[in-house]
Design a protein around this motif. Structure first.
Motif, PDB file in Angstrom:
ATOM      1  N   THR A 101       0.648  -1.240  -0.056  1.00  0.00           N
ATOM      2  CA  THR A 101       0.124   0.048  -0.123  1.00  0.00           C
ATOM      3  C   THR A 101       0.695   1.248  -0.013  1.00  0.00           C
ATOM      4  N   THR A 102       0.286   2.414  -0.460  1.00  0.00           N
ATOM      5  CA  THR A 102       0.745   3.578  -0.511  1.00  0.00           C
ATOM      6  C   THR A 102       1.396   4.134   0.982  1.00  0.00           C
ATOM      7  N   ILE A 103       2.329   4.693   1.101  1.00  0.00           N
ATOM      8  CA  ILE A 103       2.800   5.020   2.398  1.00  0.00           C
ATOM      9  C   ILE A 103       2.256   6.377   2.845  1.00  0.00           C
ATOM     10  N   GLN A 104       1.844   6.545   4.115  1.00  0.00           N
ATOM     11  CA  GLN A 104       1.352   7.705   4.674  1.00  0.00           C
ATOM     12  C   GLN A 104       2.269   7.989   5.871  1.00  0.00           C
ATOM     13  N   GLY A 105       2.990   9.306   5.716  1.00  0.00           N
ATOM     14  CA  GLY A 105       3.765   9.732   6.754  1.00  0.00           C
ATOM     15  C   GLY A 105       5.368   9.114   6.682  1.00  0.00           C
ATOM     16  N   PRO A 106       5.872   9.238   7.835  1.00  0.00           N
ATOM     17  CA  PRO A 106       7.408   8.812   7.622  1.00  0.00           C
ATOM     18  C   PRO A 106       7.330   7.330   7.517  1.00  0.00           C
ATOM     19  N   CYS A 107       8.548   6.463   6.937  1.00  0.00           N
ATOM     20  CA  CYS A 107       8.632   5.258   6.659  1.00  0.00           C
ATOM     21  C   CYS A 107       9.005   4.620   8.063  1.00  0.00           C
ATOM     22  N   GLY A 108       8.801   3.562   8.364  1.00  0.00           N
ATOM     23  CA  GLY A 108       9.095   2.759   9.670  1.00  0.00           C
ATOM     24  C   GLY A 108       9.787   1.691   9.416  1.00  0.00           C
ATOM     25  N   LEU A 109      10.539   1.048  10.603  1.00  0.00           N
ATOM     26  CA  LEU A 109      11.242  -0.008  10.479  1.00  0.00           C
ATOM     27  C   LEU A 109      10.782  -1.372  11.188  1.00  0.00           C
TER      28      LEU A 109
END
Length: 127
Positions: A101-109
């Motif tokens: 899915t398209t990302i919302q906000g900062p990427c996570g780990l």
């Protein structure tokens, strides 16, 4: 079809450097993110760094901050991870991943955020 192909791993001495590459295809990175994870033998996969495709913002695990640098070359469809001052605990298989899915906000780990993975590239840190 989403494809991720890692390369650049190898054997390096402690304190040495490597540059890992992740060639991506099948999607427009602008709407997504790409992350690097690593997995040492007997351990769970852990997030190392990620980069947002829209604004190039980045995120790093505390253990690599200041030593690793993630970057992207959109024209070449490549994401790089520059590894410096390598330590034995940095060894493992390094994977790049991207979400469905398209990302919302900062990427996570966290691993659950990513769905597509490459085959991995091995990094060995030893004298």
């Amino acid at each position: 079809q989403v494809q991720l192909v890692e390369s650049g791993g190898g054997l390096v001495q402690p304190g040495g450097s490597l540059r890992l590459s992740c060639a991506y295809s099948g999607f427009n990175l602008y709407y997504y993110a790409i992350a690097w994870f690593r997995q040492a033998p007997g351990k769970e996969r852990e997030g190392v760094s990620c980069i947002n495709g829209d604004d190039g913002s980045t995120n790093y695990a505390g253990s690599v901050k200041g030593r690793f640098t993630i970057s992207v070359d959109v024209a070449k469809r490549m994401v790089y991870l520059q590894l410096k001052n390598l330590k034995p605990e940095d060894a493992g298989v390094y994977y790049c991943g991207t979400p469905i899915t398209t990302i919302q906000g900062p990427c996570g780990l966290t691993e659950e955020e990513y769905d597509y993975w490459g085959q991995g590239t091995h990094v060995t840190v030893s004298s």
